[in-house]
Design a protein around this motif. Sequence first.
Motif, PDB file in Angstrom:
ATOM      1  N   GLN A 175       0.837  -1.198   0.000  1.00  0.00           N
ATOM      2  CA  GLN A 175       0.000   0.000   0.000  1.00  0.00           C
ATOM      3  C   GLN A 175       0.868   1.242   0.000  1.00  0.00           C
ATOM      4  O   GLN A 175       1.777   1.371   0.808  1.00  0.00           O
ATOM      5  N   LEU A 203       1.196   5.031   0.854  1.00  0.00           N
ATOM      6  CA  LEU A 203       0.532   6.022   1.673  1.00  0.00           C
ATOM      7  C   LEU A 203       0.259   7.281   0.847  1.00  0.00           C
ATOM      8  O   LEU A 203       0.784   7.444  -0.247  1.00  0.00           O
ATOM      9  N   HIS A 204      -0.545   8.153   1.355  1.00  0.00           N
ATOM     10  CA  HIS A 204      -1.020   9.329   0.631  1.00  0.00           C
ATOM     11  C   HIS A 204       0.137  10.305   0.352  1.00  0.00           C
ATOM     12  O   HIS A 204       0.670  10.921   1.278  1.00  0.00           O
ATOM     13  N   SER A 247      -4.832   3.487   5.970  1.00  0.00           N
ATOM     14  CA  SER A 247      -4.765   4.056   4.620  1.00  0.00           C
ATOM     15  C   SER A 247      -5.806   3.480   3.673  1.00  0.00           C
ATOM     16  O   SER A 247      -6.107   4.072   2.644  1.00  0.00           O
ATOM     17  N   PRO A 266      -6.852   9.037   4.179  1.00  0.00           N
ATOM     18  CA  PRO A 266      -5.479   9.433   3.850  1.00  0.00           C
ATOM     19  C   PRO A 266      -4.573   9.281   5.071  1.00  0.00           C
ATOM     20  O   PRO A 266      -4.945   9.659   6.183  1.00  0.00           O
ATOM     21  N   SER A 267      -3.394   8.709   4.872  1.00  0.00           N
ATOM     22  CA  SER A 267      -2.479   8.443   5.979  1.00  0.00           C
ATOM     23  C   SER A 267      -1.044   8.699   5.561  1.00  0.00           C
ATOM     24  O   SER A 267      -0.684   8.530   4.394  1.00  0.00           O
ATOM     25  N   CYS A 268      -0.236   9.087   6.521  1.00  0.00           N
ATOM     26  CA  CYS A 268       1.211   9.201   6.315  1.00  0.00           C
ATOM     27  C   CYS A 268       1.886   8.875   7.630  1.00  0.00           C
ATOM     28  O   CYS A 268       1.233   8.713   8.661  1.00  0.00           O
ATOM     29  N   ASN A 301      -4.762   9.804  -3.508  1.00  0.00           N
ATOM     30  CA  ASN A 301      -3.312   9.951  -3.543  1.00  0.00           C
ATOM     31  C   ASN A 301      -2.864  11.183  -4.299  1.00  0.00           C
ATOM     32  O   ASN A 301      -1.977  11.135  -5.151  1.00  0.00           O
TER      33      ASN A 301
END
Length: 129
Positions: free
Chosen positions: A36, A38-39, A72, A76-78, A127
């Motif tokens: 995956q 991440l954003h 995610s 949205p995730s970081c 993204n």
Amino acid sequence: MSIKSTGERFTHTLHAIAHQTATDVRLVKSQLRPRQQLHRGLAQQALACAESIGLTAMPMRSVAGHDAISLSYRCPSCLLFVPSHNGLSHNEAEFTKQADLHAGLDMLIALLGQLSLQHASVLTQENAS
């Protein structure tokens, strides 16, 4: 190599180690999920945020199974990282100076502050870069 075959190889390796060390291993539950990303837009915003509060930051890659990966798939995730002595992480010898922990918290607060003022559509774009 597929996720399934990787999981099978991992299970085989665990059992081989257990046999060699006369220990027992049992996988109660496993989750195989695709790679995956991440954003990117959120990660870029985090880098800009760090700069805006006077912190040095750089893009990082991680192969660890952070909660951000699971999140995610839904939002949205970081990831935000703080420096650790000798670069060690996920290790009993990991150590991070209190000042670096405080800087990481400052970064998180600043980023969350920015995000709370943005319209949701900014982050829901797939993204965004």
